[in-house]
Scaffold this motif. Structure first.
Motif, PDB file in Angstrom:
ATOM      1  N   GLU A  64      42.160 -40.289 -16.533  1.00 47.99           N
ATOM      2  CA  GLU A  64      41.485 -39.875 -15.585  1.00 47.99           C
ATOM      3  C   GLU A  64      41.784 -37.994 -14.627  1.00 47.99           C
ATOM      4  O   GLU A  64      40.859 -37.602 -14.351  1.00 47.99           O
ATOM      5  CB  GLU A  64      41.769 -40.543 -14.191  1.00 47.99           C
ATOM      6  N   VAL A  65      43.163 -37.685 -14.428  1.00 44.85           N
ATOM      7  CA  VAL A  65      43.334 -36.672 -15.404  1.00 44.85           C
ATOM      8  C   VAL A  65      42.803 -35.137 -15.401  1.00 44.85           C
ATOM      9  O   VAL A  65      42.007 -34.198 -15.115  1.00 44.85           O
ATOM     10  CB  VAL A  65      44.499 -36.383 -14.541  1.00 44.85           C
ATOM     11  N   LEU A  66      42.330 -35.448 -16.633  1.00 46.66           N
ATOM     12  CA  LEU A  66      41.413 -34.676 -17.712  1.00 46.66           C
ATOM     13  C   LEU A  66      40.127 -34.230 -17.296  1.00 46.66           C
ATOM     14  O   LEU A  66      39.367 -33.560 -17.671  1.00 46.66           O
ATOM     15  CB  LEU A  66      42.250 -35.296 -18.801  1.00 46.66           C
ATOM     16  N   ARG A  67      39.756 -35.832 -17.394  1.00 46.40           N
ATOM     17  CA  ARG A  67      38.078 -35.775 -17.043  1.00 46.40           C
ATOM     18  C   ARG A  67      38.179 -35.498 -15.482  1.00 46.40           C
ATOM     19  O   ARG A  67      37.064 -34.544 -15.433  1.00 46.40           O
ATOM     20  CB  ARG A  67      37.696 -37.460 -17.270  1.00 46.40           C
ATOM     21  N   GLN A  68      38.822 -35.187 -14.258  1.00 52.82           N
ATOM     22  CA  GLN A  68      38.611 -34.649 -13.661  1.00 52.82           C
ATOM     23  C   GLN A  68      38.613 -33.108 -13.432  1.00 52.82           C
ATOM     24  O   GLN A  68      37.554 -32.353 -12.921  1.00 52.82           O
ATOM     25  CB  GLN A  68      40.059 -35.061 -12.832  1.00 52.82           C
ATOM     26  N   ALA A  69      39.452 -32.653 -14.869  1.00 51.53           N
ATOM     27  CA  ALA A  69      39.611 -31.018 -14.774  1.00 51.53           C
ATOM     28  C   ALA A  69      38.902 -30.840 -15.962  1.00 51.53           C
ATOM     29  O   ALA A  69      37.538 -29.288 -15.493  1.00 51.53           O
ATOM     30  CB  ALA A  69      40.729 -30.653 -15.714  1.00 51.53           C
ATOM     31  N   ASP A  70      37.607 -31.927 -16.329  1.00 48.43           N
ATOM     32  CA  ASP A  70      36.979 -31.572 -17.024  1.00 48.43           C
ATOM     33  C   ASP A  70      34.865 -30.994 -16.124  1.00 48.43           C
ATOM     34  O   ASP A  70      34.226 -30.303 -16.041  1.00 48.43           O
ATOM     35  CB  ASP A  70      35.864 -32.250 -18.172  1.00 48.43           C
ATOM     36  N   GLN A  71      35.503 -32.090 -15.606  1.00 53.29           N
ATOM     37  CA  GLN A  71      34.057 -32.206 -13.907  1.00 53.29           C
ATOM     38  C   GLN A  71      34.136 -30.737 -12.848  1.00 53.29           C
ATOM     39  O   GLN A  71      33.535 -30.630 -13.230  1.00 53.29           O
ATOM     40  CB  GLN A  71      34.471 -33.091 -13.387  1.00 53.29           C
ATOM     41  N   LEU A  72      35.581 -30.318 -12.986  1.00 55.58           N
ATOM     42  CA  LEU A  72      36.071 -29.312 -11.500  1.00 55.58           C
ATOM     43  C   LEU A  72      35.096 -28.142 -12.893  1.00 55.58           C
ATOM     44  O   LEU A  72      34.640 -26.979 -12.607  1.00 55.58           O
ATOM     45  CB  LEU A  72      37.057 -29.320 -12.094  1.00 55.58           C
ATOM     46  N   TYR A  73      35.640 -27.913 -13.914  1.00 56.48           N
ATOM     47  CA  TYR A  73      35.493 -26.762 -14.913  1.00 56.48           C
ATOM     48  C   TYR A  73      33.830 -26.361 -14.874  1.00 56.48           C
ATOM     49  O   TYR A  73      33.285 -25.374 -14.993  1.00 56.48           O
ATOM     50  CB  TYR A  73      36.082 -26.902 -16.765  1.00 56.48           C
ATOM     51  N   GLU A  74      32.890 -27.526 -15.365  1.00 56.40           N
ATOM     52  CA  GLU A  74      31.732 -27.773 -15.243  1.00 56.40           C
ATOM     53  C   GLU A  74      30.568 -26.589 -14.537  1.00 56.40           C
ATOM     54  O   GLU A  74      30.268 -25.806 -14.378  1.00 56.40           O
ATOM     55  CB  GLU A  74      30.875 -29.204 -15.300  1.00 56.40           C
ATOM     56  N   SER A  75      31.830 -26.969 -13.088  1.00 54.62           N
ATOM     57  CA  SER A  75      30.958 -26.821 -11.714  1.00 54.62           C
ATOM     58  C   SER A  75      31.910 -25.401 -11.271  1.00 54.62           C
ATOM     59  O   SER A  75      31.301 -24.783 -10.541  1.00 54.62           O
ATOM     60  CB  SER A  75      31.579 -27.496 -10.715  1.00 54.62           C
ATOM     61  N   LYS A  76      32.206 -25.107 -12.618  1.00 54.51           N
ATOM     62  CA  LYS A  76      32.930 -23.887 -12.747  1.00 54.51           C
ATOM     63  C   LYS A  76      33.479 -23.438 -11.362  1.00 54.51           C
ATOM     64  O   LYS A  76      34.710 -22.104 -10.383  1.00 54.51           O
ATOM     65  CB  LYS A  76      31.841 -22.358 -12.052  1.00 54.51           C
ATOM     66  N   ASN A  77      34.352 -24.221 -10.613  1.00 59.34           N
ATOM     67  CA  ASN A  77      35.958 -24.448 -10.206  1.00 59.34           C
ATOM     68  C   ASN A  77      37.466 -24.628 -10.723  1.00 59.34           C
ATOM     69  O   ASN A  77      38.024 -24.656 -10.724  1.00 59.34           O
ATOM     70  CB  ASN A  77      36.219 -25.560  -9.073  1.00 59.34           C
ATOM     71  N   TYR A  78      37.714 -22.538 -11.338  1.00 60.82           N
ATOM     72  CA  TYR A  78      38.343 -22.192 -12.170  1.00 60.82           C
ATOM     73  C   TYR A  78      39.741 -22.452 -11.999  1.00 60.82           C
ATOM     74  O   TYR A  78      40.772 -23.048 -12.672  1.00 60.82           O
ATOM     75  CB  TYR A  78      37.850 -20.787 -12.736  1.00 60.82           C
ATOM     76  N   ILE A  79      40.327 -21.763 -10.595  1.00 61.24           N
ATOM     77  CA  ILE A  79      41.010 -21.724  -9.559  1.00 61.24           C
ATOM     78  C   ILE A  79      41.523 -22.905  -9.612  1.00 61.24           C
ATOM     79  O   ILE A  79      43.136 -24.216  -9.572  1.00 61.24           O
ATOM     80  CB  ILE A  79      41.209 -21.452  -8.424  1.00 61.24           C
ATOM     81  N   GLU A  80      40.830 -24.644  -9.472  1.00 58.69           N
ATOM     82  CA  GLU A  80      40.940 -26.299  -8.707  1.00 58.69           C
ATOM     83  C   GLU A  80      41.737 -26.478 -10.112  1.00 58.69           C
ATOM     84  O   GLU A  80      42.145 -27.246 -10.224  1.00 58.69           O
ATOM     85  CB  GLU A  80      40.194 -26.856  -8.543  1.00 58.69           C
ATOM     86  N   VAL A  81      40.299 -26.071 -11.628  1.00 56.73           N
ATOM     87  CA  VAL A  81      41.444 -26.321 -12.908  1.00 56.73           C
ATOM     88  C   VAL A  81      43.100 -26.288 -12.789  1.00 56.73           C
ATOM     89  O   VAL A  81      43.812 -26.994 -13.173  1.00 56.73           O
ATOM     90  CB  VAL A  81      40.441 -26.371 -13.798  1.00 56.73           C
TER      91      VAL A  81
END
Length: 312
Positions: A64-81
């Protein structure tokens, strides 16, 4: 990466891309939030997911954490990733490590950070992946991002290091391609690198070998094989790949096919500056291709046709 340098990096990125971040949030962010080694053992925490759930004070599993990270990455929220995954790198999980390396690379891709910070971020990504990128590791993403990070690191270190590093980059791209031949990015990078190596002939190769090291060899036919596979997978949606297909055909003196691909590239809509650059170059090369007759050459490689000749 030291906390002070990372804070400077974060402040720089916030001013450029994420104005909604507050200074207090960044101030309270810990770069390395590793769990205390003095924490008493808990016999009830027997699985990775249970340890992760307790650490995060939530019910999230690693998946679940990895999926959340991928979603944030696709949204270009790199700092949050980075914030989400950085503390988990001590779990020695390959899936976490290549995702951290990916976001570190992506953060430097626009060349807006100071060179010192960019080098430190790439070095951090390199350190994360070097122990994972063994031939025994069958994680295609590890080899893919290790090749990308290595090439970026060598480029930052100078021309000599980049030429010396071609062997390693090519090796890991080929491993990644063998493990996942449907990865469009790996196919394009392999095709482009093979083109560049095939194009490094004669005096250029002699100079490189004399001053630095002997680069690996490749052929335009090999480049076309990789680039052609990418076109099958991407359905004519990648200007840079179409441009390099046209350029490769031009080097192979297959001018009809070169014109075909370059025309395709010229009618495509670029999605970023990288593709805009290749769109412009495709138009320039197309003007040169027009100077050649195409004879009976057609798009299909098995056709028995006359040799093309330049117009006199």
């Amino acid at each position: 990466m030291s906390k002070s340098k990372f804070t400077f990096m974060v402040n720089t990125l916030v001013n450029l891309t994420w104005p909604t971040y507050t200074s207090s949030r960044i101030k309270n962010y810990a770069v390395s939030n590793r769990p205390s080694m003095n924490e008493p053992p808990n016999q009830s925490r027997t699985t990775t997911d249970e340890k992760l759930a307790k650490y995060w004070s939530s019910n999230k599993t690693m998946g679940e954490v990895l999926r959340q990270a991928d979603q944030l990455y696709e949204s270009k929220n790199y700092i949050e990733v980075y914030e989400l995954l950085n503390r988990l790198k001590y779990n020695n999980n390959s899936e976490v490590k290549w995702r951290i390396a990916r976001v570190l690379y992506q953060t430097t891709a626009d060349n807006v950070l100071p060179l010192e910070i960019e080098r430190e971020m790439i070095d951090e990504a390199y350190t994360l992946l070097i122990d994972e990128a063994t031939e025994e590791n069958i994680n295609a993403s590890i080899h893919k991002w290790f090749a990308i990070i290595c090439d970026c690191r060598h480029r930052l270190l100078g021309l000599e290091e980049r030429i010396k590093g071609y062997h390693r980059v090519l090796k890991h791209l080929r491993i990644a391609y063998k493990l996942d031949p449907n990865d469009i990015t790996v196919g394009f990078l392999l095709g482009k690198l093979c083109f560049d190596l095939a194009n490094l002939q004669g005096f250029k190769r002699f100079i490189a070998a004399t001053l630095y090291a002997e680069p690996p060899t490749s052929t335009f036919e090999e480049a076309f094989e990789y680039l052609g596979k990418v076109e099958e997978l991407s359905d004519w949606n990648f200007i840079s790949n179409v441009y390099y297909l046209g350029r490769t055909c031009f080097k192979l003196k297959q001018f009809y096919k070169a014109k075909h691909y370059l025309n395709k590239a010229c009618y495509m809509k670029p999605k970023n500056d990288y593709e805009r650059k290749h769109l412009w170059e495709a138009k320039q090369l197309l003007a040169r291709v027009e100077k050649y007759t195409i004879g009976k050459e057609i798009l299909y490689p098995n056709c028995n046709c006359d040799m093309e000749k330049p117009i006199e």
